[in-house]
Structure formats: structure tokens, C-alpha cells
Design an enzyme around this catalytic site. Structure first.
Site, mmCIF file in Angstrom:
data_model
loop_
_atom_site.group_PDB
_atom_site.id
_atom_site.type_symbol
_atom_site.label_atom_id
_atom_site.label_comp_id
_atom_site.label_asym_id
_atom_site.label_seq_id
_atom_site.Cartn_x
_atom_site.Cartn_y
_atom_site.Cartn_z
ATOM 1 C CE LYS A 9 -13.569 7.181 -23.835
ATOM 2 N NZ LYS A 9 -13.212 8.283 -24.582
ATOM 3 C CG ASP A 136 -10.580 4.957 -25.872
ATOM 4 O OD1 ASP A 136 -11.528 5.866 -26.085
ATOM 5 O OD2 ASP A 136 -9.566 5.453 -25.597
HETATM 6 C C1 LIG Z 1 -10.126 10.314 -28.343
HETATM 7 C C2 LIG Z 1 -10.453 8.955 -27.409
HETATM 8 C C3 LIG Z 1 -9.878 9.356 -26.136
HETATM 9 O O1 LIG Z 1 -9.925 8.211 -25.261
HETATM 10 O O2 LIG Z 1 -11.618 8.426 -27.358
HETATM 11 P P1 LIG Z 1 -13.047 8.823 -28.046
HETATM 12 O O3 LIG Z 1 -13.080 10.200 -28.098
HETATM 13 O O4 LIG Z 1 -13.095 8.178 -29.446
HETATM 14 O O5 LIG Z 1 -14.001 8.443 -27.339
HETATM 15 C C4 LIG Z 1 -9.451 7.803 -28.225
HETATM 16 O O6 LIG Z 1 -8.082 8.158 -28.142
HETATM 17 C C5 LIG Z 1 -9.988 7.351 -29.382
HETATM 18 O O7 LIG Z 1 -9.951 5.917 -29.406
HETATM 19 P P2 LIG Z 1 -10.577 5.120 -30.580
HETATM 20 O O8 LIG Z 1 -12.088 5.355 -30.609
HETATM 21 O O9 LIG Z 1 -10.370 3.511 -29.999
HETATM 22 O O10 LIG Z 1 -9.913 5.399 -31.823
HETATM 23 P P3 LIG Z 1 -9.546 4.620 -32.913
HETATM 24 O O11 LIG Z 1 -10.448 3.930 -33.539
HETATM 25 O O12 LIG Z 1 -8.204 3.704 -32.468
HETATM 26 O O13 LIG Z 1 -8.796 5.783 -33.766
HETATM 27 C C6 LIG Z 1 -9.817 6.461 -34.659
HETATM 28 C C7 LIG Z 1 -9.141 7.703 -35.063
HETATM 29 O O14 LIG Z 1 -8.797 8.812 -34.120
HETATM 30 C C8 LIG Z 1 -7.484 9.210 -34.349
HETATM 31 N N1 LIG Z 1 -6.445 9.025 -33.249
HETATM 32 C C9 LIG Z 1 -7.018 8.062 -32.083
HETATM 33 C C10 LIG Z 1 -6.490 7.796 -31.085
HETATM 34 C C11 LIG Z 1 -5.093 8.468 -30.771
HETATM 35 N N2 LIG Z 1 -4.140 8.214 -29.901
HETATM 36 N N3 LIG Z 1 -4.640 9.273 -32.012
HETATM 37 C C12 LIG Z 1 -5.524 9.629 -32.949
HETATM 38 O O15 LIG Z 1 -4.974 10.495 -33.759
HETATM 39 C C13 LIG Z 1 -6.871 8.721 -35.576
HETATM 40 O O16 LIG Z 1 -7.177 9.607 -36.722
HETATM 41 C C14 LIG Z 1 -7.838 7.484 -35.549
HETATM 42 O O17 LIG Z 1 -7.896 6.996 -37.069
HETATM 43 N N1 LIG Z 2 -21.033 -0.497 -31.543
HETATM 44 C C1 LIG Z 2 -20.968 0.580 -31.874
HETATM 45 N N2 LIG Z 2 -21.142 1.894 -31.379
HETATM 46 C C2 LIG Z 2 -20.972 2.974 -31.657
HETATM 47 N N3 LIG Z 2 -20.255 3.226 -32.552
HETATM 48 C C3 LIG Z 2 -19.752 2.191 -33.345
HETATM 49 C C4 LIG Z 2 -20.205 1.080 -32.999
HETATM 50 N N4 LIG Z 2 -19.532 0.145 -34.079
HETATM 51 C C5 LIG Z 2 -19.093 0.987 -34.941
HETATM 52 N N5 LIG Z 2 -19.025 2.323 -34.686
HETATM 53 C C6 LIG Z 2 -18.578 3.449 -35.245
HETATM 54 O O1 LIG Z 2 -17.263 3.834 -34.593
HETATM 55 C C7 LIG Z 2 -17.519 5.358 -34.637
HETATM 56 C C8 LIG Z 2 -16.995 5.988 -33.159
HETATM 57 O O2 LIG Z 2 -17.730 5.126 -32.052
HETATM 58 P P1 LIG Z 2 -17.523 5.539 -30.717
HETATM 59 O O3 LIG Z 2 -16.492 4.613 -30.109
HETATM 60 O O4 LIG Z 2 -19.187 5.500 -30.184
HETATM 61 O O5 LIG Z 2 -17.094 7.037 -30.527
HETATM 62 P P2 LIG Z 2 -16.872 7.661 -29.225
HETATM 63 O O6 LIG Z 2 -15.416 6.889 -28.808
HETATM 64 O O7 LIG Z 2 -16.052 9.007 -29.718
HETATM 65 O O8 LIG Z 2 -17.925 7.661 -28.221
HETATM 66 C C9 LIG Z 2 -18.687 5.683 -34.819
HETATM 67 O O9 LIG Z 2 -18.544 6.883 -35.679
HETATM 68 C C10 LIG Z 2 -19.570 4.382 -35.330
HETATM 69 O O10 LIG Z 2 -19.837 4.607 -36.803
#
Ligand SMILES: C[C@@](CO)(OP(=O)(O)O)[C@H](O)COP(=O)(O)OP(=O)(O)OC[C@H]1O[C@@H](n2ccc(N)nc2=O)[C@H](O)[C@@H]1O
Ligand SMILES: Nc1ncnc2c1ncn2[C@@H]1O[C@H](COP(=O)(O)OP(=O)(O)O)[C@@H](O)[C@H]1O
Length: 276
Positions: A9, A136
Site C-alpha cells: 500500500k 488501513d
Molecule cells: C499511517 C498510515 C497511512 O495509510 O499507514 P502506515 O504508515 O501505517 O502504513 C495509516 O493511517 C496507519 O494505519 P494502520 O497501520 O492500520 O494504523 P492503526 O493500527 O489503525 O493505528 C496505529 C496507530 O497509528 C496512529 N493513527 C493511525 C491512523 C490514524 N488515522 N491516526 C492515527 O493517529 C494511532 O496512534 C494508532 O494507534
Molecule cells: N504480518 C505483519 N507484518 C508486519 N507487521 C506486523 C504484522 N503483524 C503485526 N505487525 C505489527 O504491526 C506494526 C505495523 O506493521 P505494518 O503494517 O507493517 O506497518 P506499516 O503500515 O507502517 O508498514 C509493526 O510494528 C508490527 O510489529
């Protein structure tokens, strides 16, 4: 056996709009997906098992709270199923890297179990599982180009740019998504503009770049190196980082850039791919 790709993504843009009372942030983002990602294989079995293989498996050993098994358990609870399943995750993407690795794995697991149990992809119980697994995960469940709003779970389909060459680069730094959001300066700089996908993305930003760079300054080096590559149309950090991407106007320009980056930084992770 059912096999699913957990397509990587990318956020072509990510505008943070406000802090919410529930600890999340209101955001607007342009979700796109790359043709590569982790692989999930599911097979009905006598007893549950979960195996992680691949180049980034070590990043997850010892963690018993994997998003794949959480997706499995939530699906079975929501649909009242009991059958055991053997799942293998081939971890090809760096962990905690802004490209939805865990979220995409959870989504791919939900897709695989839905196929195994003839559950329709539009079933509201499946969407509910995705929303409960992470912000996400609903976008990753569909893995289609979309505008994401709310905390990322409210999706509006957009015309994509399939086949566009993309280079992903991660400097080997894992960032906590929550920590990066905590570093947001609280300034709402407005919505993502209108127009076709690339023009909207070019005019937009990733508001998490600044806090992510404060935590991992090397991200600025990745961005400036990609910006110097001929044929790069859009260079940005994805999500909460540290992975950065560059869209290219040809596969050759993308391959040339990959050669330059890997020669300059052999320890950085790279992936040449294309948008779905
Ligand atoms: C930042 C983004 C952008 O697409 O992606 P990644 O960088 O993780 O790939 C997403 O919003 C990540 O989504 P996801 O990885 O599912 O996050 P979640 O588990 O829902 O949240 C993890 C933590 O990120 C913060 N969080 C997430 C989403 C959001 N809109 N606001 C937040 O503040 C919160 O502190 C939350 O506890
Ligand atoms: N299958 C998995 N792959 C990656 N991370 C995972 C998975 N299951 C749990 N996690 C936990 O979720 C957190 C965020 O993972 P990830 O979605 O890969 O982050 P991001 O969205 O930033 O790429 C990591 O710190 C990891 O410890």
C-alpha cells in the site's frame, strides 16, 4: 490451498486534518497499490498453525500478536466458524515501513478466508472485521485506488494509474506509526485538491514527512536522491514511513534509478514494481 498477495500500500498523498478524541487523527489520503507484496497461503488443517518465512520473517519472530492470526480469529468469531487453518506468511516487505505490510497481510488473510468459506467480499461482517483490525485494512481489503478519509477507513474509489513504474526505497529504519503521528505539528493545511490522480498528488503533500524525518533524518537523504533521478514524476514518503517511493514515466527510468540508488546505498531495501 488458497494463495493471496498482500499488495503493498502506498499513500501518494496524506493530509492530516485534526487530532480526534479517540486517539486517532482525521486524515485524507490517496491510496494506491503496487503489484508486489507479502504472500499468504491458507490450507484447511486438523489444527491451527502459523508459519512466517521470507527475508523479513526475523522482524516478527517472538511477536505473538500478528495481524494475520488476529484476522483469522476475528473472521472465525464474526462468522461463527470453527475449522482450523494452516497459514504461511512469506514476509517480503520491511516491517513498520509505511507501506501497510501488516495491514495488507491482515486484509489478504480476510480475502483468503472469505474465498475458503464462500463469503462475499461485500459482506458487511467482512468490512467490519477489516475496520476493527486497523485504519488501513479496509483499503487493503479492496487494494484499489481510492481517496481515504476519516482515519483511513472511509473510501471513495478513484481512477488509478495502472502500470505506472514505481520504485520503493527503505533505508532500513522501522518507525512507529503512532510516534510519527504524535509528532504532527497540529496545523491543518487543508484538503487534497481536485483533478486527476497524478495532478492531485503532485499538488498535495505527506504531512507525516516532517515528523518522520525528525525521528529518522536519513529519510531526507532518500527523498533527495530519488528527486535527482531522471524521469521521476512524483517522489514522496509513504504513510508514516520510512519507505519512500518515486513514480517514473518509464520502466527504464525506474530501473536506471534503482541501479543508481543500490550502487550508492547497497544496505537500503529497494523494490521495482508498478501500480495496480
Ligand atoms: C499511517 C498510515 C497511512 O495509510 O499507514 P502506515 O504508515 O501505517 O502504513 C495509516 O493511517 C496507519 O494505519 P494502520 O497501520 O492500520 O494504523 P492503526 O493500527 O489503525 O493505528 C496505529 C496507530 O497509528 C496512529 N493513527 C493511525 C491512523 C490514524 N488515522 N491516526 C492515527 O493517529 C494511532 O496512534 C494508532 O494507534
Ligand atoms: N504480518 C505483519 N507484518 C508486519 N507487521 C506486523 C504484522 N503483524 C503485526 N505487525 C505489527 O504491526 C506494526 C505495523 O506493521 P505494518 O503494517 O507493517 O506497518 P506499516 O503500515 O507502517 O508498514 C509493526 O510494528 C508490527 O510489529
Amino acid at each position: 490451498m488458497i494463495e493471496e498477495t498482500a499488495w503493498a500500500k502506498l499513500n501518494l498523498a496524506l493530509h492530516v486534518r485534526a487530532r480526534r478524541d479517540d486517539g486517532y487523527h482525521a486524515l485524507e489520503t490517496l491510496f494506491v497499490f503496487a503489484r508486489h507484496g507479502d504472500q499468504i497461503a491458507l490450507t484447511p488443517a486438523e489444527a491451527d498453525s502459523f508459519t512466517i518465512v521470507g527475508p523479513f520473517a526475523d522482524s516478527l519472530t517472538g511477536e505473538d500478536d500478528n495481524l494475520v492470526t488476529r484476522a483469522r480469529d476475528l473472521f472465525r468469531e464474526r462468522f461463527g466458524l470453527r475449522g482450523a487453518v494452516a497459514i504461511t506468511l512469506d514476509k517480503q516487505l520491511p516491517v513498520a515501513s509505511g507501506i501497510g505490510g501488516g495491514s495488507a497481510d491482515a486484509a489478504a488473510t480476510l480475502r483468503g478466508l472469505a474465498a475458503m468459506h464462500m463469503v462475499d467480499m461485500g459482506d458487511p461482517r467482512l468490512i467490519d472485521c477489516a475496520e476493527r483490525l486497523g485504519s488501513d485494512v479496509p483499503a487493503c481489503l479492496r487494494s484499489m485506488t481510492a481517496l481515504g478519509q476519516g482515519r483511513g477507513e472511509t473510501l471513495s474509489a478513484l481512477a488509478g494509474m495502472p502500470g505506472t513504474p514505481v520504485l520503493l526505497v527503505n533505508p532500513g529504519v522501522a518507525l512507529s506509526t503512532g510516534q510519527v503521528f504524535d509528532g504532527w505539528d497540529g496545523i491543518d493545511r487543508g484538503p487534497i485538491g481536485k483533478g486527476d490522480l497524478i495532478s492531485r498528488a503532485v499538488q498535495a503533500r505527506n504531512d507525516l514527512e516532517k515528523p518522520a524525518i525528525a525521528l529518522a533524518p536519513v529519510i531526507a537523504d532518500v527523498l533527495s536522491l530519488l528527486e535527482r533521478q531522471p524521469g521521476a514524476r512524483l517522489v514522496r514518503m509513504s504513510g508514516s514511513g520510512a519507505t519512500c517511493f518515486a513514480l517514473f514515466d518509464s520502466a527504464q527510468a525506474c530501473a536506471d534509478a534503482a541501479s543508481v540508488v543500490s550502487a550508492a546505498h547497497p544496505d537500503w531495501w529497494l523494490l521495482e514494481s508498478e501500480l495496480l
